[in-house]
Design a protein around this motif. Sequence first.
Motif, PDB file in Angstrom:
ATOM      1  N   LEU A  93       0.825  -1.217   0.000  1.00 37.49           N
ATOM      2  CA  LEU A  93       0.000   0.000   0.000  1.00 37.49           C
ATOM      3  C   LEU A  93       0.855   1.261   0.000  1.00 37.49           C
ATOM      4  O   LEU A  93       0.449   2.276  -0.572  1.00 37.49           O
ATOM      5  N   THR A  94       2.035   1.211   0.582  1.00 35.12           N
ATOM      6  CA  THR A  94       2.946   2.358   0.518  1.00 35.12           C
ATOM      7  C   THR A  94       3.305   2.622  -0.941  1.00 35.12           C
ATOM      8  O   THR A  94       3.239   3.756  -1.419  1.00 35.12           O
ATOM      9  N   ARG A  95       3.652   1.570  -1.640  1.00 32.53           N
ATOM     10  CA  ARG A  95       3.983   1.682  -3.065  1.00 32.53           C
ATOM     11  C   ARG A  95       2.771   2.168  -3.855  1.00 32.53           C
ATOM     12  O   ARG A  95       2.889   3.039  -4.712  1.00 32.53           O
ATOM     13  N   ARG A  96       1.598   1.605  -3.584  1.00 33.29           N
ATOM     14  CA  ARG A  96       0.366   1.984  -4.284  1.00 33.29           C
ATOM     15  C   ARG A  96       0.091   3.475  -4.105  1.00 33.29           C
ATOM     16  O   ARG A  96      -0.240   4.196  -5.041  1.00 33.29           O
TER      17      ARG A  96
ATOM     18  N   ASP B  89       9.152   1.480 -11.849  1.00 32.52           N
ATOM     19  CA  ASP B  89       8.479   0.853 -10.716  1.00 32.52           C
ATOM     20  C   ASP B  89       6.970   1.067 -10.825  1.00 32.52           C
ATOM     21  O   ASP B  89       6.192   0.173 -10.495  1.00 32.52           O
ATOM     22  N   GLY B  90       6.560   2.229 -11.307  1.00 30.65           N
ATOM     23  CA  GLY B  90       5.136   2.494 -11.501  1.00 30.65           C
ATOM     24  C   GLY B  90       4.519   1.591 -12.553  1.00 30.65           C
ATOM     25  O   GLY B  90       3.386   1.122 -12.399  1.00 30.65           O
TER      26      GLY B  90
ATOM     27  N   PRO C 209      10.350   5.478 -23.180  1.00 29.40           N
ATOM     28  CA  PRO C 209      10.931   5.782 -21.877  1.00 29.40           C
ATOM     29  C   PRO C 209       9.925   5.427 -20.774  1.00 29.40           C
ATOM     30  O   PRO C 209       8.709   5.543 -20.958  1.00 29.40           O
ATOM     31  N   ALA C 210      10.431   4.994 -19.638  1.00 28.85           N
ATOM     32  CA  ALA C 210       9.560   4.546 -18.550  1.00 28.85           C
ATOM     33  C   ALA C 210       8.503   5.584 -18.182  1.00 28.85           C
ATOM     34  O   ALA C 210       7.339   5.252 -17.951  1.00 28.85           O
ATOM     35  N   ASP C 211       8.885   6.871 -18.157  1.00 22.99           N
ATOM     36  CA  ASP C 211       7.928   7.912 -17.796  1.00 22.99           C
ATOM     37  C   ASP C 211       6.752   7.951 -18.771  1.00 22.99           C
ATOM     38  O   ASP C 211       5.599   8.101 -18.370  1.00 22.99           O
ATOM     39  N   ASP C 212       7.022   7.787 -20.055  1.00 22.43           N
ATOM     40  CA  ASP C 212       5.940   7.816 -21.041  1.00 22.43           C
ATOM     41  C   ASP C 212       5.063   6.572 -20.984  1.00 22.43           C
ATOM     42  O   ASP C 212       3.842   6.651 -21.125  1.00 22.43           O
ATOM     43  N   VAL C 213       5.675   5.405 -20.775  1.00 19.26           N
ATOM     44  CA  VAL C 213       4.888   4.176 -20.664  1.00 19.26           C
ATOM     45  C   VAL C 213       4.020   4.226 -19.407  1.00 19.26           C
ATOM     46  O   VAL C 213       2.851   3.839 -19.426  1.00 19.26           O
ATOM     47  N   TYR C 214       4.581   4.734 -18.311  1.00 26.16           N
ATOM     48  CA  TYR C 214       3.836   4.917 -17.051  1.00 26.16           C
ATOM     49  C   TYR C 214       2.598   5.765 -17.309  1.00 26.16           C
ATOM     50  O   TYR C 214       1.475   5.395 -16.947  1.00 26.16           O
ATOM     51  N   ARG C 215       2.784   6.901 -17.961  1.00 24.35           N
ATOM     52  CA  ARG C 215       1.665   7.794 -18.268  1.00 24.35           C
ATOM     53  C   ARG C 215       0.659   7.124 -19.205  1.00 24.35           C
ATOM     54  O   ARG C 215      -0.558   7.276 -19.035  1.00 24.35           O
ATOM     55  N   ALA C 216       1.156   6.394 -20.194  1.00 23.72           N
ATOM     56  CA  ALA C 216       0.263   5.737 -21.150  1.00 23.72           C
ATOM     57  C   ALA C 216      -0.643   4.726 -20.457  1.00 23.72           C
ATOM     58  O   ALA C 216      -1.847   4.671 -20.730  1.00 23.72           O
ATOM     59  N   LEU C 217      -0.065   3.920 -19.567  1.00 26.08           N
ATOM     60  CA  LEU C 217      -0.881   2.928 -18.860  1.00 26.08           C
ATOM     61  C   LEU C 217      -1.980   3.594 -18.035  1.00 26.08           C
ATOM     62  O   LEU C 217      -3.060   3.031 -17.873  1.00 26.08           O
TER      63      LEU C 217
END
Length: 191
Positions: free
Chosen positions: A70-73, A104-105, A161-169
Amino acid sequence: MTHLARVLSSSVAVITDRAAEPSAPTGWADLLGCWDGERLALREALRRPADGPVRSPFPRGGATITCGDLTRRMAHEMAIHRLDAESALPEPPPTRYAAAFAADGVDEFLTFLMPRRARPSNRDGTVRVETEGRLWTIALREGEPPALVGEGRPDVTLSGPADDVYRALWGRPNHAATTGDGTLLEPLAAP
């Protein structure tokens, strides 16, 4: 803000094994006070041992959930809603999340949240999600929620890039690339 107050309240409730607070108030000043109080209560609740089990807040509970989960969530919930708040500004800042945090996201979304929240697929297919140095493969089976699998030939790949994939999901503006049948990403759409 109301959504975040409810998320904070329900998170405190599952960690402390109590009932969630009643609905958040609707007036701005009261809502801000409620949010701030729940934020402080969550910070205190998250001081419990990371490996301590907590009650699942998800309809399809799945495996045991810990305070650390839950901390991660909450870290990722707040990060995504930060983007939402910033996008409401007349000139949004160019926020970019560090690759390690964003990766990680992506992992948290696909390994923790998706199995508990994803809608069943309406057809079969294989989805690959790629970031710098990371790869996830998801099997779609008609009538079943998406499931992580070790490998498979993808029908669609979401990459960047991880930031863009994170946002896309999470359905936020991004520059991730989609190769193949993008409609197969629909069962992965964020709640």
